[in-house]
Structure formats: structure tokens, C-alpha cells
Design a protein around this motif. Structure first.
Motif, PDB file in Angstrom:
ATOM      1  N   PHE A 145       0.749  -1.251  -0.160  1.00 39.26           N
ATOM      2  CA  PHE A 145       0.007  -0.034  -0.041  1.00 39.26           C
ATOM      3  C   PHE A 145       0.883   1.186  -0.050  1.00 39.26           C
ATOM      4  O   PHE A 145       0.250   2.528  -0.270  1.00 39.26           O
ATOM      5  N   MET A 182     -10.085   3.403   2.515  1.00 37.83           N
ATOM      6  CA  MET A 182      -9.426   2.231   1.901  1.00 37.83           C
ATOM      7  C   MET A 182      -9.085   1.143   2.978  1.00 37.83           C
ATOM      8  O   MET A 182      -9.126  -0.192   2.682  1.00 37.83           O
ATOM      9  N   GLY A 185     -12.206  -0.617   3.738  1.00 40.84           N
ATOM     10  CA  GLY A 185     -12.558  -1.615   2.527  1.00 40.84           C
ATOM     11  C   GLY A 185     -11.602  -2.737   2.735  1.00 40.84           C
ATOM     12  O   GLY A 185     -11.951  -3.837   2.178  1.00 40.84           O
ATOM     13  N   LEU A 186     -10.504  -2.670   3.032  1.00 37.63           N
ATOM     14  CA  LEU A 186      -9.398  -3.515   3.019  1.00 37.63           C
ATOM     15  C   LEU A 186      -9.668  -4.564   4.174  1.00 37.63           C
ATOM     16  O   LEU A 186      -9.348  -5.880   3.892  1.00 37.63           O
ATOM     17  N   GLU A 188     -12.498  -5.379   5.170  1.00 36.02           N
ATOM     18  CA  GLU A 188     -13.940  -6.183   4.584  1.00 36.02           C
ATOM     19  C   GLU A 188     -13.271  -7.101   3.599  1.00 36.02           C
ATOM     20  O   GLU A 188     -13.464  -8.430   3.568  1.00 36.02           O
ATOM     21  N   ALA A 189     -12.231  -6.849   2.874  1.00 34.74           N
ATOM     22  CA  ALA A 189     -11.686  -7.615   1.582  1.00 34.74           C
ATOM     23  C   ALA A 189     -10.845  -8.712   2.211  1.00 34.74           C
ATOM     24  O   ALA A 189     -11.048  -9.884   1.911  1.00 34.74           O
ATOM     25  N   LEU A 190     -10.202  -8.414   3.593  1.00 34.87           N
ATOM     26  CA  LEU A 190      -9.423  -9.532   4.203  1.00 34.87           C
ATOM     27  C   LEU A 190     -10.489 -10.586   4.556  1.00 34.87           C
ATOM     28  O   LEU A 190     -10.316 -11.812   4.529  1.00 34.87           O
ATOM     29  N   ASP A 191     -11.450 -10.089   5.398  1.00 39.11           N
ATOM     30  CA  ASP A 191     -12.411 -11.081   5.591  1.00 39.11           C
ATOM     31  C   ASP A 191     -13.006 -11.854   4.648  1.00 39.11           C
ATOM     32  O   ASP A 191     -13.124 -13.087   4.654  1.00 39.11           O
ATOM     33  N   ALA A 192     -13.364 -11.254   3.495  1.00 41.19           N
ATOM     34  CA  ALA A 192     -13.915 -12.094   2.449  1.00 41.19           C
ATOM     35  C   ALA A 192     -13.046 -13.008   1.843  1.00 41.19           C
ATOM     36  O   ALA A 192     -13.517 -14.092   1.076  1.00 41.19           O
ATOM     37  N   ARG A 193     -11.753 -12.794   2.069  1.00 41.49           N
ATOM     38  CA  ARG A 193     -10.698 -13.767   1.383  1.00 41.49           C
ATOM     39  C   ARG A 193     -10.220 -14.770   2.309  1.00 41.49           C
ATOM     40  O   ARG A 193      -9.314 -15.368   2.189  1.00 41.49           O
TER      41      ARG A 193
END
Ligand SMILES: Nc1ncnc2c1ncn2[C@@H]1O[C@H](COP(=O)(O)OP(=O)(O)OP(=O)(O)O)[C@@H](O)[C@H]1O
Ligand SMILES: [Mg+2]
Lengths: 200, 224
Positions: A145, A182, A185-186, A188-193
Motif C-alpha cells: 500500500f 481504503m 474496505g481492505l 472487509e476484503a481480508l474477511d472475504a478472502r
């Protein structure tokens, strides 16, 4: 120093990440006790020739290292004024050697290998409640980042210039807002991954 | 299969979704609605990124309230902004991110296959942040696909893309083996879906084939 991996098959590329990191640590320590300018200059030459061994184009080497030039010059100037030209030359050479070697490690090692090595080294600290995976993730996210945030800063500055603002610290506010959004959002994206499942 | 029963959601004390009962079984489901109607909130409920204030959401019988991590392994999520979804510095490392713990040869094989599937072969060592917007979105899809979910939820996957990249993503969504639930303002994308939901002010106001749903959505857009 947050340069990216330059893929290749040289002996340097093939050495384990842990060995390279430890060697870097050892050499850097030694370099800071060296006073003799001839030995330091020899070290610089040696570091430079390792780039040839790794097959890294000199242009990439230079691009990776220019970021630290201003700070180094500042250090050298301070040493010159406060101590002597000899001290200034020594500190300049030391920084150059260490920066070149550190960049060489980054260029010849995939980030994920570096992270695995750090995680393994921190493994024993697990007893004290440290989660090496989290440290590894933090390192990965930093490398990932920093350029993105730099780009955001550039965009915010441009938008302000387009509106006739020349330079103002006010640019920190939108940058902070963007960075926080950001980060949100990140997360959340880590959770989703599926990060949580591998960290537990 | 994803099932919602008696689902309501509120942020602080404002209710943004109310009384939703649905069974989602079709292969391609679209969701449309005006800005702020509650689509993203709805989507985040489907894999437990959000837990409903009331009611339950289950995925193959697993409750998102109790089995979040398991649910998220079955239901993948692709966000609108590809920049926040990419976690690792390079393309191959990002795809491998979710596969931590597997043996290296297996990881490499899966990464290779996923990159090929999404047209990113040859970009393995490329810096992820230097990809184009469309390639980033492809990478986000590849990274989710390797986790082998049975359903992928997309929240406006094509909003930031140009026509060519939009087309690529649209084709992938049509042909991928996983089920898809797609939120989009891009009505053409949903034209041959099996089912389209229209959300308005937090309620499902239409649930039918694309043509009728889109008609309803256009009518709402014109009268509000
Ligand atoms: N974290 C939050 N906290 C408080 N309110 C929120 C939050 N997220 C969304 N909202 C509110 O909930 C409502 C529904 O938002 P949501 O993001 O689900 O809408 P949407 O249909 O996805 O809109 P868009 O088309 O603009 O993406 C909006 O009024 C929004 O302001
Ligand atoms: Mg939304």
C-alpha cells in the motif's frame, strides 16, 4: 527500499530468504564499525558487483536507490560540518553499502518468501502472545500500500492544484479520509478472502 | 443455497432493509435498485460480512451469525473497487494469499490455473498496483476463485471499467462454473440472468425474470 522482486535464477535468487536477511543484518552491523575509507570503498565495489551476479540491470539498481540520496547527503553535510570530511565520507559510504545490499535482497527475494522467513523467525515469540502471521501480513500490506497511498497523495495534490490551491496542509484531510476508507474496505476484503480462518 | 428469513437491517436506528424472505437457488441472479436503496447492505449479508439486526441468513444450512468463516469459504465476494481487494504486492502472490498452509506445488498449480483462466498468465511477478482497472478486477476474481467458493457475490463489478474490460468481466460472469449474484447498474449485464431482484427503499419490490424486473426498476426511477 520498498522495491519489488526482480525475478531471475542467479545464485542470489536461489539462496533462502532467511539466509539473505541474516547476512544483511550481519554485514550492516559490521559496516557501521568500519572506519577505513579504503575498506568501505571496497565494500561498495563488492556490493555493486553482486548486482552483476544477480543479473539486475544498473538502471533498476539506480532507480531503487535514488530515494535515499537526499537524506544521505543531509547526513554527510552534518558530519562534515560537525566532525570532519573523513567522517562524512565514511557515513556516505556506509549508507550506500547497506542500501545497495538491502535493495539487492528485496530485488532477489519474492515478498512472500521474505514474509515466511520473518514469520518463522518470530515463531518462538508465539508463546508471548505474538501472532507471527499478523506481523507477516502487516509487512505485506505495507509493501503493497505504500505506492498506492503515494499515488492517492499525488491525486489529491493534483485536484487541489486544478482548483488553484498551490500548497496547503489541507491536502492531508482528503488524503486521510481516502486512506481510512481504503483501510475499511481492505478489512472487509481480508474477511472475504478468508484471512480469519488461516490466522486462527 | 442461500436463504434469508425475516431479515431486517438497521444502521444505528435507521432501518435500511426490512422484512426480506428469499431462497436463492438460481445460477445467475441480478440485483438492481436506486442509489442508497440497500443493495450493498443486502450483498454483505449474504456472506456474513454484515450480520442482520434481525432474522437469519443461512448458506447451505450454515448460519452467518455463527459460522462466518465457513460461510465465507462458500460465498466469495468481489467488490466494486479493485484497489482495496488486492492484498499482496505482486499478482501471483495475491492469488496465493488465500491458499496459505497448502503445500507449495499445489499452491503454484492453483495460482497458475487461476491466472490462465482470467487472462493474467505472464503477469505473475507484475506489481499488482500497476495493473489496469480491468486487470485488477480480473485479479480480484482470480483470487476469489482459487478459494473454490460455490457462489460469488459481485457488488457493481463493472462500474469503474471501460467497455472492453466490462465485456471481459461480463463474459467471465456468464461462463464461470460458480453461481453468481450480481449487483449492477449495468442492466445489459443482467439481461440473460435467471432471476432479477429489484430493491427499493430496503424492500424487495420485484422478483422475476430480467425483462419484467427491469421494467419495474425503470418505472421506479421515473416516478421518484
Ligand atoms: N456503514 C453504514 N453506516 C450507516 N449508514 C449506512 C452504512 N452503509 C450504508 N448506509 C446507509 O444505508 C443505506 C443503504 O446503503 P447501501 O450502500 O446498501 O445502498 P446501495 O443500494 O448499495 O447504494 P449504491 O447504489 O449507491 O451503491 C443508505 O442510505 C446508506 O447511506
Ligand atoms: Mg452499493
Amino acid at each position: 527500499m520498498l522495491g519489488l522482486h526482480h525475478p531471475g535464477h542467479s545464485p542470489l535468487h536461489r539462496s533462502p530468504a532467511g539466509v539473505k536477511l541474516l547476512t544483511l543484518l550481519a554485514v550492516s552491523t559490521v559496516v557501521f564499525f568500519l572506519e577505513d575509507l579504503r575498506i568501505l570503498a571496497g565494500g561498495l565495489l563488492l556490493a555493486g558487483s553482486l548486482y552483476a551476479v544477480a543479473g539486475i540491470p544498473w538502471r533498476t539498481a539506480v532507480r531503487q536507490s535514488t530515494a535515499v540520496v537526499p537524506v544521505t547527503l543531509l547526513f554527510m553535510a552534518a558530519q562534515w560540518v560537525l566532525v570532519s570530511w573523513h567522517a562524512a565520507a565514511a557515513i556516505g559510504l556506509r549508507i550506500a553499502v547497506v542500501v545497495l545490499l538491502a535493495n539487492l535482497v528485496t530485488l532477489t527475494t519474492p515478498t512472500s518468501d521474505m514474509i515466511t522467513a520473518v514469520e518463522r523467525a518470530l515463531g518462538p515469540l508465539r508463546r508471548f502472545g505474538l501472532r507471527p502471521e499478523r506481523v507477516g501480513l502487516a509487512i505485506a500490506l505495507t509493501i503493497r500500500f505504500v505506492p498506492v497511498i503515494a499515488e492517492q497523495a499525488r491525486l489529491v495534490r493534483q485536484a487541489q492544484r486544478a482548483r488553484g490551491v498551490r500548497f496547503s496542509l489541507a491536502f492531508l484531510t482528503p488524503l486521510l479520509v481516502r486512506t481510512l476508507r481504503m483501510a475499511d474496505g481492505l478489512g472487509e476484503a481480508l474477511d472475504a478472502r478468508g484471512w480469519e480462518s488461516s490466522a486462527q | 443455497m442461500i436463504e434469508l428469513s425475516g431479515v431486517r437491517h438497521r444502521y444505528q436506528d435507521r432501518e435500511v432493509l426490512g422484512g426480506i424472505d428469499l431462497r436463492l437457488t438460481e445460477r445467475r441472479i441480478g440485483v438492481v435498485g436506486l442509489n442508497g436503496s440497500g443493495k450493498s447492505t443486502f450483498a454483505r449479508l449474504l456472506n456474513g460480512l454484515l450480520i442482520p439486526s434481525a432474522g437469519t441468513v443461512t448458506v447451505d444450512g450454515l448460519d452467518t451469525r455463527r459460522d462466518g468463516p465457513k460461510v465465507r469459504r462458500r460465498v466469495g465476494f468481489v467488490f466494486q473497487d479493485p484497489d482495496v481487494q488486492i492484498v499482496m504486492p505482486t499478482v501471483a502472490e495475491d492469488v496465493a494469499f488465500g491458499l496459505r498452509g497448502l503445500p507449495k506445488p499445489e499452491v503454484n498449480a492453483k495460482v497458475k490455473a487461476a491466472l490462465a483462466e482470467y487472462g493474467l498468465s505472464g503477469y505473475e511477478d507484475h506489481a499488482a498496483h500497476l495493473l489496469s482497472g480491468g486487470q485488477k478486477q480480473m485479479l480480484a476474481m482470480a483470487s476469489i476463485t482459487v478459494l473454490n467458493p460455490s457462489t460469488i457475490v459481485f457488488d457493481e463489478p463493472t462500474t469503474l471499467l471501460d467497455l472492453r474490460n466490462r465485456q471481459r468481466i461480463a463474459d467471465r460472469i456468464k461462463t464461470m462454473p460458480q453461481d453468481a449474484i450480481v449487483i449492477s447498474h449495468d442492466l445489459d449485464l443482467l439481461a440473460d440472468f435467471d432471476r432479477v431482484l429489484v430493491i427499493h427503499e430496503g424492500k424487495i419490490v420485484a422478483d422475476c425474470l430480467p425483462e419484467a424486473a427491469i421494467e419495474k426498476y425503470v418505472a421506479i426511477a421515473e416516478t421518484t
